[in-house]
Design a protein around this motif. Structure first.
Motif, mmCIF file in Angstrom:
data_model
loop_
_atom_site.group_PDB
_atom_site.id
_atom_site.type_symbol
_atom_site.label_atom_id
_atom_site.label_comp_id
_atom_site.label_asym_id
_atom_site.label_seq_id
_atom_site.Cartn_x
_atom_site.Cartn_y
_atom_site.Cartn_z
ATOM 1 N N SER A 22 -34.244 110.453 -8.449
ATOM 2 C CA SER A 22 -33.296 110.452 -9.571
ATOM 3 C C SER A 22 -33.134 111.833 -10.189
ATOM 4 N N SER A 23 -34.237 112.521 -10.443
ATOM 5 C CA SER A 23 -34.125 113.818 -11.123
ATOM 6 C C SER A 23 -33.419 114.853 -10.249
ATOM 7 N N GLU A 24 -33.667 114.835 -8.937
ATOM 8 C CA GLU A 24 -32.980 115.769 -8.038
ATOM 9 C C GLU A 24 -31.479 115.495 -8.014
ATOM 10 N N ILE A 25 -31.118 114.212 -8.039
ATOM 11 C CA ILE A 25 -29.700 113.842 -8.037
ATOM 12 C C ILE A 25 -29.050 114.245 -9.353
ATOM 13 N N LYS A 26 -29.735 114.006 -10.461
ATOM 14 C CA LYS A 26 -29.186 114.393 -11.766
ATOM 15 C C LYS A 26 -29.031 115.909 -11.866
ATOM 16 N N THR A 27 -29.971 116.656 -11.302
ATOM 17 C CA THR A 27 -29.859 118.119 -11.283
ATOM 18 C C THR A 27 -28.621 118.554 -10.500
ATOM 19 N N ALA A 28 -28.409 117.950 -9.323
ATOM 20 C CA ALA A 28 -27.227 118.280 -8.516
ATOM 21 C C ALA A 28 -25.948 117.958 -9.286
ATOM 22 N N PHE A 29 -25.938 116.821 -9.978
ATOM 23 C CA PHE A 29 -24.761 116.429 -10.753
ATOM 24 C C PHE A 29 -24.535 117.383 -11.930
ATOM 25 N N ASN A 30 -25.594 117.764 -12.605
ATOM 26 C CA ASN A 30 -25.467 118.695 -13.740
ATOM 27 C C ASN A 30 -24.928 120.045 -13.288
ATOM 28 N N GLU A 31 -25.324 120.499 -12.095
ATOM 29 C CA GLU A 31 -24.782 121.755 -11.552
ATOM 30 C C GLU A 31 -23.276 121.652 -11.346
ATOM 31 N N ILE A 32 -22.825 120.495 -10.874
ATOM 32 C CA ILE A 32 -21.382 120.278 -10.695
ATOM 33 C C ILE A 32 -20.678 120.322 -12.047
#
Length: 142
Positions: A22-32
């Motif tokens: 979850s945290s890795e996915i949220k990080t990727a989304f926040n970068e977008i």
């Protein structure tokens, strides 16, 4: 409409492993969302590119995760005379993947990945340890 593809690489340490991504996915989304292509509403598709792994959404509670491993082992026994074991001796891993699935779709609402209060996104390793497991993320929205 915006469509953005990203991927995660995961190394696993054991034959069966549940990894909260979850945290890795949220990080990727926040970068977008820090760039020009931010997404306020849409969907996220999470897909594992390996037929002996799975993607699931559930609660990250240790007892539940232990129970999940127990029930999965009870449903699909290793070395049970499966035809596929003749090829590469991992039929049970493939069968568990059939039951669990290779992807999940999660809504994006108000610029956030809209998981429930107790929900996490998990990568499930069913035939490890392995290196460089690939998880594709597709963010679609506006």
């Amino acid at each position: 409409m915006t469509v953005i593809n990203k991927s995660l690489k995961i190394n696993t340490d054991s034959h069966f492993q549940i990894i909260d991504i979850s945290s890795e996915i949220k990080t990727a989304f926040n970068e977008i969302n820090e760039g020009e292509d931010s997404i306020e509403k849409g969907i996220l598709a999470v897909f594992t590119k390996h037929s002996t792994s799975a993607i699931v959404v559930n609660e990250n509670e240790k007892g539940l995760l232990n129970d999940f491993e127990f029930i999965l082992e009870d449903l699909v026994k290793d070395k049970n005379g499966y035809d596929h074991d003749v090829i590469d001796n991992n039929a049970a891993s493939h069968l568990k993947s059939f039951l669990l699935g290779s992807s999940e779709t999660i809504p994006i609402i108000n610029g956030k990945i809209d998981l429930g209060t107790w929900q996490s996104i998990f990568f499930i390793e069913l035939d490890g340890p392995r290196r460089n497991r690939t998880i594709d993320l597709v963010f679609i929205g506006e």
